[in-house]
Design an enzyme around this catalytic site. Structure first.
Site, PDB file in Angstrom:
ATOM      1  N   SER A  99      24.225  25.481  46.015  1.00 32.53           N
ATOM      2  CA  SER A  99      25.033  24.246  45.299  1.00 32.53           C
ATOM      3  C   SER A  99      25.446  23.280  46.329  1.00 32.53           C
ATOM      4  O   SER A  99      25.439  22.202  46.011  1.00 32.53           O
ATOM      5  CB  SER A  99      26.125  24.915  44.720  1.00 32.53           C
ATOM      6  OG  SER A  99      26.853  23.918  44.021  1.00 32.53           O
ATOM      7  N   HIS A 145      40.312  23.213  49.913  1.00 40.04           N
ATOM      8  CA  HIS A 145      39.364  24.319  50.483  1.00 40.04           C
ATOM      9  C   HIS A 145      40.201  25.056  51.722  1.00 40.04           C
ATOM     10  O   HIS A 145      39.219  25.572  52.232  1.00 40.04           O
ATOM     11  CB  HIS A 145      38.030  23.533  50.962  1.00 40.04           C
ATOM     12  CG  HIS A 145      37.315  23.011  49.713  1.00 40.04           C
ATOM     13  ND1 HIS A 145      37.146  23.650  48.573  1.00 40.04           N
ATOM     14  CD2 HIS A 145      36.551  21.812  49.554  1.00 40.04           C
ATOM     15  CE1 HIS A 145      36.405  22.930  47.661  1.00 40.04           C
ATOM     16  NE2 HIS A 145      36.043  21.732  48.465  1.00 40.04           N
ATOM     17  N   ARG A 201      32.818  32.464  44.551  1.00 36.69           N
ATOM     18  CA  ARG A 201      31.573  32.347  43.994  1.00 36.69           C
ATOM     19  C   ARG A 201      30.647  33.109  44.882  1.00 36.69           C
ATOM     20  O   ARG A 201      30.801  33.044  46.146  1.00 36.69           O
ATOM     21  CB  ARG A 201      31.095  31.006  43.783  1.00 36.69           C
ATOM     22  CG  ARG A 201      29.935  31.003  42.890  1.00 36.69           C
ATOM     23  CD  ARG A 201      29.490  29.266  42.723  1.00 36.69           C
ATOM     24  NE  ARG A 201      28.492  29.334  41.827  1.00 36.69           N
ATOM     25  CZ  ARG A 201      27.843  28.068  41.678  1.00 36.69           C
ATOM     26  NH1 ARG A 201      28.128  27.078  41.901  1.00 36.69           N
ATOM     27  NH2 ARG A 201      26.903  28.277  40.514  1.00 36.69           N
ATOM     28  N   GLY A 222      33.534  26.301  42.097  1.00 33.73           N
ATOM     29  CA  GLY A 222      33.820  26.036  40.768  1.00 33.73           C
ATOM     30  C   GLY A 222      35.478  25.368  40.741  1.00 33.73           C
ATOM     31  O   GLY A 222      35.863  25.550  39.846  1.00 33.73           O
ATOM     32  N   THR A 223      35.476  24.862  41.959  1.00 34.17           N
ATOM     33  CA  THR A 223      36.848  23.947  41.849  1.00 34.17           C
ATOM     34  C   THR A 223      37.087  22.968  40.741  1.00 34.17           C
ATOM     35  O   THR A 223      38.087  23.157  40.067  1.00 34.17           O
ATOM     36  CB  THR A 223      36.840  23.236  43.213  1.00 34.17           C
ATOM     37  OG1 THR A 223      36.168  23.821  44.298  1.00 34.17           O
ATOM     38  CG2 THR A 223      38.311  22.754  43.641  1.00 34.17           C
TER      39      THR A 223
HETATM   40  P1  PAP Z   1      33.536  21.139  45.353  1.00 33.96           P
HETATM   41  O1  PAP Z   1      33.701  22.237  46.043  1.00 33.96           O
HETATM   42  O2  PAP Z   1      33.006  19.837  45.679  1.00 33.96           O
HETATM   43  O3  PAP Z   1      34.954  20.678  44.484  1.00 33.96           O
HETATM   44  P2  PAP Z   1      32.793  22.598  42.959  1.00 33.96           P
HETATM   45  O4  PAP Z   1      33.521  21.954  41.612  1.00 33.96           O
HETATM   46  O5  PAP Z   1      33.718  23.663  43.575  1.00 33.96           O
HETATM   47  O6  PAP Z   1      32.644  21.288  43.875  1.00 33.96           O
HETATM   48  O7  PAP Z   1      31.533  23.177  42.634  1.00 33.96           O
HETATM   49  C1  PAP Z   1      30.340  22.681  41.918  1.00 33.96           C
HETATM   50  C2  PAP Z   1      29.772  23.748  41.315  1.00 33.96           C
HETATM   51  O8  PAP Z   1      30.567  23.947  40.035  1.00 33.96           O
HETATM   52  C3  PAP Z   1      28.327  23.216  40.654  1.00 33.96           C
HETATM   53  O9  PAP Z   1      27.481  24.413  40.603  1.00 33.96           O
HETATM   54  P3  PAP Z   1      25.977  24.259  40.751  1.00 33.96           P
HETATM   55  O10 PAP Z   1      25.409  23.372  41.836  1.00 33.96           O
HETATM   56  O11 PAP Z   1      25.312  25.838  40.863  1.00 33.96           O
HETATM   57  O12 PAP Z   1      25.546  23.870  39.384  1.00 33.96           O
HETATM   58  C4  PAP Z   1      28.804  22.813  39.388  1.00 33.96           C
HETATM   59  O13 PAP Z   1      27.572  22.681  38.596  1.00 33.96           O
HETATM   60  C5  PAP Z   1      29.839  23.811  38.946  1.00 33.96           C
HETATM   61  N1  PAP Z   1      30.565  23.258  37.884  1.00 33.96           N
HETATM   62  C6  PAP Z   1      31.046  22.234  37.740  1.00 33.96           C
HETATM   63  N2  PAP Z   1      31.870  22.435  36.333  1.00 33.96           N
HETATM   64  C7  PAP Z   1      31.641  23.642  35.952  1.00 33.96           C
HETATM   65  C8  PAP Z   1      32.090  24.206  34.630  1.00 33.96           C
HETATM   66  N3  PAP Z   1      32.909  23.427  33.818  1.00 33.96           N
HETATM   67  N4  PAP Z   1      31.535  25.590  34.434  1.00 33.96           N
HETATM   68  C9  PAP Z   1      30.704  26.053  35.291  1.00 33.96           C
HETATM   69  N5  PAP Z   1      30.362  25.486  36.493  1.00 33.96           N
HETATM   70  C10 PAP Z   1      30.943  24.412  36.661  1.00 33.96           C
END
Ligand code: PAP
Length: 331
Positions: A160, A129, A152, A68-69
């Site tokens: 994910s 991270h 998470r 959820g970064t």
């Molecule tokens: P990163 O580690 O590559 O930066 P990061 O943003 O931590 O990625 O995680 C992406 C996840 O957060 C995705 O989850 P999913 O694959 O289970 O769908 C993404 O959909 C979710 N995500 C991105 N933006 C939001 C948001 N605004 N609210 C809730 N979940 C979100």
């Protein structure tokens, strides 16, 4: 607290001497001081650890990948800089959150041992991270930097990460995806980006317990349940609670809405182009649900993770929320 000594240039660690693993997506992980790093991020993190000079008010958003970064950096930016960028004029309306808030290892320190970060207007926000032990020394030593950690549940994270890599590897979406078992086995053995996941989570949890004024610990699943409550909590933690006037205007609600999955996913700037040159921006917004893992993992896999959670987190006080929802994914 600001450090005054001159920056150090690090010689590259001899990564070829470190224990290594090649992932199914050809990513090389190297083990350094007990943590697995994507090989090219180790040197940037070592440089940041030594050379980053913390300033009062700095905000570090820390997480394991896919926790959820993107969501949290959007929130931190919108809350901490709302004077400069009210929701209607937010840079998030025209750029991906992780373009607006840079990562220590993927942006600032990727190509420079000692980048000039002085010009970034305060409060500066950075994501990483890195595990707590690998944060910049000056951040760990400072009383006036704030760290927000998002945790998470490992089942949703595992799925994910896998879906993200599949969507970004050319041809993988169409081709039969590689078998999940081997990858899952590695994950359970702690061989995972910035893993073992339990060490990463416990590192920040311990710091949060010792110094809750410095480290805020957030669960993705709880923030999904109550985004506005968390916007208020983050604002208080950062020392900028909403004023009575802002409450009347519904500022916390507006920020929660701007940073919601639905809003961000539908912003044009997040639908096309690439982040870190390789990853489609759109793939950072996949499902955004809790419990989505049950579409991909067997009950046996879930049980295996439950056992790890039981063994590693017992008595620590953390409630890892795999059981929050186990249906086909909820909003
Ligand atoms: P990163 O580690 O590559 O930066 P990061 O943003 O931590 O990625 O995680 C992406 C996840 O957060 C995705 O989850 P999913 O694959 O289970 O769908 C993404 O959909 C979710 N995500 C991105 N933006 C939001 C948001 N605004 N609210 C809730 N979940 C979100």
């Amino acid at each position: 607290m600001e450090k005054t000594e001159s920056p150090k240039t690090l010689s590259s660690p001899a990564t070829d001497l470190l224990e290594r693993e090649e992932n199914w997506d050809n990513q090389i992980l190297v083990k350094y001081e007990g943590t697995w790093y994507v090989d090219f991020t180790l040197q940037p993190l070592l440089s940041a650890r030594t050379n980053f000079r913390a300033k009062d008010g700095d905000v570090i958003v820390a997480s394991l990948p896919k926790s959820g970064t993107t969501w949290l950096v959007a929130l931190a930016l919108s809350i901490a800089k709302r004077g400069l960028y009210p929701p209607g004029q937010s840079p998030l309306l025209t750029a991906h959150p992780q373009e607006v808030v840079g990562s220590l290892e993927f942006n600032h320190y990727l190509k420079h041992d000692n980048p000039d970060l002085e010009g970034i207007p305060s409060p500066r926000i950075f994501s990483t991270h890195a595990p707590h032990v690998m944060l910049p020394d000056s951040v760990r030593e400072s009383d006036n930097c704030r760290i927000i950690y998002i945790c998470r549940n490992p089942l949703d994270r595992f799925v994910s990460v896998r879906q993200f890599l599949l969507a970004n590897l050319v041809g993988m979406e169409e081709a039969a995806p590689p078998a999940i078992d081997q990858e899952f086995d590695k994950f359970c053995r702690g061989i995972d980006v910035c893993g073992p996941f339990w060490e990463h989570i416990l590192g920040y949890w311990k710091e949060h317990l010792e110094n809750p004024r410095k480290v805020l610990f957030i669960h993705y699943e709880e923030m999904k349940e109550d985004p506005v409550g968390h916007v208020n909590k983050i604002a208080e933690f950062l020392g900028c609670p909403f004023t009575a006037e802002e409450e009347k205007q519904g500022m916390a609600e507006e920020i929660a809405k701007l940073c919601s999955f639905e809003t961000l996913k539908n912003i044009e700037a997040n639908k096309q182009g690439y982040l870190h040159a390789t990853f489609k921006k759109s793939t950072f917004f996949r499902e955004g649900k809790v419990g989505n893992w049950s579409n991909y993992l067997s009950p046996k896999m879930a049980e295996d993770i439950e056992k790890i959670i039981e063994a590693k987190f017992k008595g620590t006080g953390i409630n890892i929320k795999t059981k929050f929802h186990t249906n086909k994914g909820t909003d």
